[in-house]
Write an enzyme that holds these catalytic residues in place. Structure first.
Site, short mmCIF file in Angstrom:
data_model
loop_
_atom_site.label_atom_id
_atom_site.label_comp_id
_atom_site.label_asym_id
_atom_site.label_seq_id
_atom_site.Cartn_x
_atom_site.Cartn_y
_atom_site.Cartn_z
CB ILE A 122 -0.90 0.04 1.25
CG1 ILE A 122 -1.73 -1.26 1.18
CG2 ILE A 122 -1.80 1.35 1.25
CD1 ILE A 122 -2.64 -1.58 2.52
N PRO A 123 1.14 1.75 -1.16
CG PRO A 123 0.92 2.71 -3.30
CD PRO A 123 0.31 1.87 -2.39
CB CYS A 124 1.93 5.00 3.12
SG CYS A 124 3.30 3.85 3.64
CG HIS A 125 6.45 4.72 -1.39
ND1 HIS A 125 5.89 3.75 -1.23
CD2 HIS A 125 6.95 5.29 -2.57
CE1 HIS A 125 5.87 3.08 -2.54
NE2 HIS A 125 6.49 3.99 -3.10
#
Length: 155
Positions: A122-125
């Site tokens: 889950i690409p929170c970056h």
């Protein structure tokens, strides 16, 4: 719950899964204990490992894995919005709040972002501050590295 550990360019990754899907990904897991009550099953999680390593090598831009991160309703809404940010793009915390119909909730979005139990998957970056990178659970240096990998580091 089952889990696996494996070496990556970011250090050891610990990945936990329930029957409904992946629950937790821990970066820099060297020295951390195995999850209590969980059974190690490297073979069952080999596809997840291979997809993560492919992403970190720049060969993969998305994942096709069942995810079951838990969390509150609001957190799950934020995490679902993160999954819609394409590889190589970023959004600000404020933009994400607006897209969720929560104008002015950038701080709450940031808190939910920081509680993401499945970083990378889950690409929170890909969520950045209006005036810079913002924070990251794995540290700002790692966030910079991931955004550079995707060619989306803000200038």
């Amino acid at each position: 719950m089952i889990f696996t550990r494996f070496a990556s360019p970011l250090g050891e990754i610990l990945l936990c899964s329930e029957p409904e899907g992946l629950r937790q990904l821990t970066l820099a897991a060297e020295g951390l204990p195995d999850p209590e009550g969980a059974r190690r099953d490297d073979d069952a999680l080999i596809d997840a490992r291979d997809q993560l390593l492919g992403y970190l090598a720049g060969r993969r831009h998305s994942f096709s894995l069942p995810l079951a991160p838990g969390g509150s309703d609001f957190q799950r809404q934020v995490w679902a919005a993160l999954l819609r940010i394409p590889w190589g793009q970023t959004r600000t915390y404020g933009e994400l709040a607006r897209r969720l119909g929560r104008e002015g909730a950038a701080r709450a979005v940031g808190t939910a972002n920081g509680a993401n139990p499945l970083p990378l998957l889950i690409p929170c970056h890909r969520v950045v501050a209006a005036g810079g990178l913002g924070g990251y659970s794995g540290g700002v240096a790692l966030k910079r590295r991931l955004l550079e990998l995707e060619g989306s580091l803000p200038v």
